[in-house]
Design an enzyme around this catalytic site. Structure first.
Site, short mmCIF file in Angstrom:
data_model
loop_
_atom_site.label_atom_id
_atom_site.label_comp_id
_atom_site.label_asym_id
_atom_site.label_seq_id
_atom_site.Cartn_x
_atom_site.Cartn_y
_atom_site.Cartn_z
N ASN A 59 0.80 -1.04 0.01
CA ASN A 59 0.02 -0.13 -0.07
C ASN A 59 0.89 1.02 0.05
O ASN A 59 1.43 1.71 1.23
CB ASN A 59 -0.78 -0.10 1.37
CG ASN A 59 -1.83 1.13 1.52
OD1 ASN A 59 -1.56 2.05 0.42
ND2 ASN A 59 -2.48 1.24 2.40
N TRP A 60 1.00 1.65 -1.27
CA TRP A 60 1.98 2.89 -1.40
C TRP A 60 1.47 4.11 -0.47
O TRP A 60 2.20 5.24 -0.61
CB TRP A 60 2.23 3.18 -2.88
CG TRP A 60 3.06 2.19 -3.50
CD1 TRP A 60 3.37 0.91 -2.86
CD2 TRP A 60 3.49 2.00 -4.78
NE1 TRP A 60 4.31 0.03 -4.00
CE2 TRP A 60 4.27 1.02 -5.06
CE3 TRP A 60 3.35 2.88 -5.73
CZ2 TRP A 60 4.89 0.59 -5.91
CZ3 TRP A 60 4.16 2.89 -7.20
CH2 TRP A 60 4.69 1.43 -7.35
N LYS A 61 0.22 4.15 -0.36
CA LYS A 61 -0.33 5.31 0.19
C LYS A 61 -0.12 6.58 -0.57
O LYS A 61 0.14 6.46 -2.21
CB LYS A 61 0.19 5.69 1.55
CG LYS A 61 -0.28 4.46 2.60
CD LYS A 61 -0.01 4.80 4.00
CE LYS A 61 -0.26 3.30 4.68
NZ LYS A 61 -0.27 3.32 6.03
N HIS A 114 -9.42 1.54 4.17
CA HIS A 114 -8.40 1.61 4.90
C HIS A 114 -8.44 2.55 6.23
O HIS A 114 -9.28 3.50 6.04
CB HIS A 114 -7.35 2.18 4.27
CG HIS A 114 -5.99 2.22 4.76
ND1 HIS A 114 -5.35 3.15 5.79
CD2 HIS A 114 -4.99 0.99 4.79
CE1 HIS A 114 -4.14 2.96 6.11
NE2 HIS A 114 -3.98 1.52 5.76
N GLU A 141 -6.95 4.89 7.43
CA GLU A 141 -6.60 6.41 7.06
C GLU A 141 -7.81 6.81 6.48
O GLU A 141 -8.14 8.01 6.61
CB GLU A 141 -5.41 6.50 6.39
CG GLU A 141 -4.20 6.06 7.21
CD GLU A 141 -3.03 5.72 6.42
OE1 GLU A 141 -2.92 5.84 5.20
OE2 GLU A 141 -2.11 4.94 7.18
N GLU A 192 -5.83 -4.93 10.14
CA GLU A 192 -4.94 -3.78 10.51
C GLU A 192 -5.33 -3.12 11.84
O GLU A 192 -5.94 -2.35 11.79
CB GLU A 192 -4.80 -2.78 9.42
CG GLU A 192 -4.56 -3.48 7.94
CD GLU A 192 -3.78 -2.52 6.94
OE1 GLU A 192 -2.48 -2.76 6.72
OE2 GLU A 192 -4.45 -1.20 6.77
N GLY A 239 2.10 2.19 10.76
CA GLY A 239 3.25 3.20 10.60
C GLY A 239 3.65 3.19 11.93
O GLY A 239 4.48 4.60 11.92
N SER A 256 2.85 -2.34 10.15
CA SER A 256 4.26 -2.34 10.54
C SER A 256 4.84 -3.75 10.25
O SER A 256 5.57 -4.16 10.90
CB SER A 256 4.60 -1.89 12.21
OG SER A 256 4.28 -0.64 12.08
N GLY A 290 2.74 -1.10 4.11
CA GLY A 290 2.97 0.32 3.65
C GLY A 290 4.31 0.54 3.77
O GLY A 290 4.79 0.64 2.56
N GLY A 291 4.93 1.18 4.84
CA GLY A 291 6.11 1.64 4.71
C GLY A 291 7.30 0.77 4.10
O GLY A 291 8.24 1.18 3.23
P1 PGA Z 1 2.58 0.14 7.55
O1 PGA Z 1 1.12 0.49 6.86
O2 PGA Z 1 3.08 -1.07 7.03
O3 PGA Z 1 3.33 1.55 7.05
O4 PGA Z 1 2.44 0.11 9.19
C1 PGA Z 1 0.06 -0.68 6.54
C2 PGA Z 1 -1.06 -0.05 6.07
O5 PGA Z 1 -1.58 1.00 6.45
O6 PGA Z 1 -1.55 -0.75 5.21
#
Ligand code: PGA
Length: 250
Positions: free
Chosen positions: A9-11, A94, A96, A166, A172, A212, A233-234
């Protein structure tokens, strides 16, 4: 029997040129993956990424879809537009989007229905906030989020969806759920699906862990019986890191 699925997930990261460079570096590194490999990119990157991954084992996803077929919804993209552009997967709900863009369980359900109807595979995100876990509501909450999201889909359609568990407090933050916590809550989600739709459906649905997840913790998480993959994500923003997650079994 479920094929693991690792999705990045590149956001809101990577311009089209940066996106192209990232997948170009990623392609050879993940070409022998046993898991399904997906990158969920910003919509503006779809064309560049699609061109670059052609003929590879990397699948294309985005991070949201609107629930109406067309109309006066400034700034939104329909499922048909995404499908025609070559998108296969779409992240829905998601945390966010729930936190910053007013996404609710009801709109997550509508977006899921629209995605499936158009032939996209939804990656439906569910998960509790820290205070909800501390108050003991995790199980009830993820059950509720999951069952509402799936409402209105047929059993066959549900077999094809992907769910991402999640925990919001792990996204994050560098804090990961323990292997056991993640496995237990994913088991709760699967049991809720089984109660409502039966064992064959529950056994078919792929449920990822996200929050994470990285090259260091992926092996332990993936060794758990209920965890069918990850939403990353990251660690998906750098090809070497993401490939280590994808190749967790090598
Ligand atoms: P993260 O993000 O791996 O940076 O914690 C995961 C996500 O939000 O899908």
């Amino acid at each position: 029997m479920r094929t693991p699925i690792i999705a990045g997930n590149w956001k809101m990261n990577k311009t089209p040129a940066e996106a192209k460079a990232l997948v170009s570096e990623l392609k050879p590194l993940v070409k022998n993956a046993s898991a399904t490999v997906v990158v969920c990119v910003p919509a503006i990157d779809v064309y560049a990424v699609k061109e670059e991954i052609a003929g590879s084992n990397i699948h294309l996803g985005v991070q949201n879809v609107h629930f109406k077929e067309s109309g006066a919804y400034t700034g939104e993209l329909s499922a048909a537009m995404l499908k025609e552009a070559g998108v296969e997967y779409v992240i829905i709900g998601h945390s966010e989007r729930r936190q910053y863009f007013g996404e609710t369980d009801a709109t997550v359900n509508l977006r899921t229905l629209a995605a499936v109807k158009a032939g996209l595979i939804p990656i439906i995100c569910v998960g509790e906030r820290k205070e909800e876990r501390e108050a003991g509501y995790t199980d009830a909450l993820v059950e509720y989020q999951t069952l509402i999201a799936l409402n209105g889909l047929s059993e066959e359609e549900i077999k094809g969806v992907v769910i991402a568990y999640e925990p919001v407090w792990a996204i994050g933050t560098g804090l990961t759920a323990t292997d056991e916590q993640a496995n237990e809550t994913i088991g709760v989600i699967r049991a809720a699906i089984e109660r409502k739709y039966g064992k064959a459906v529950a056994d078919a649905v792929r449920i990822q862990y996200g929050g994470s997840m990285n090259p260091k913790n992926v092996k332990g998480l993936m060794a758990q019986s209920e965890i069918d993959g990850g939403l990353i994500g990251g660690a998906s923003l750098k090809a070497p890191d993401f490939s280590l997650v994808v190749n967790y079994d090598k």
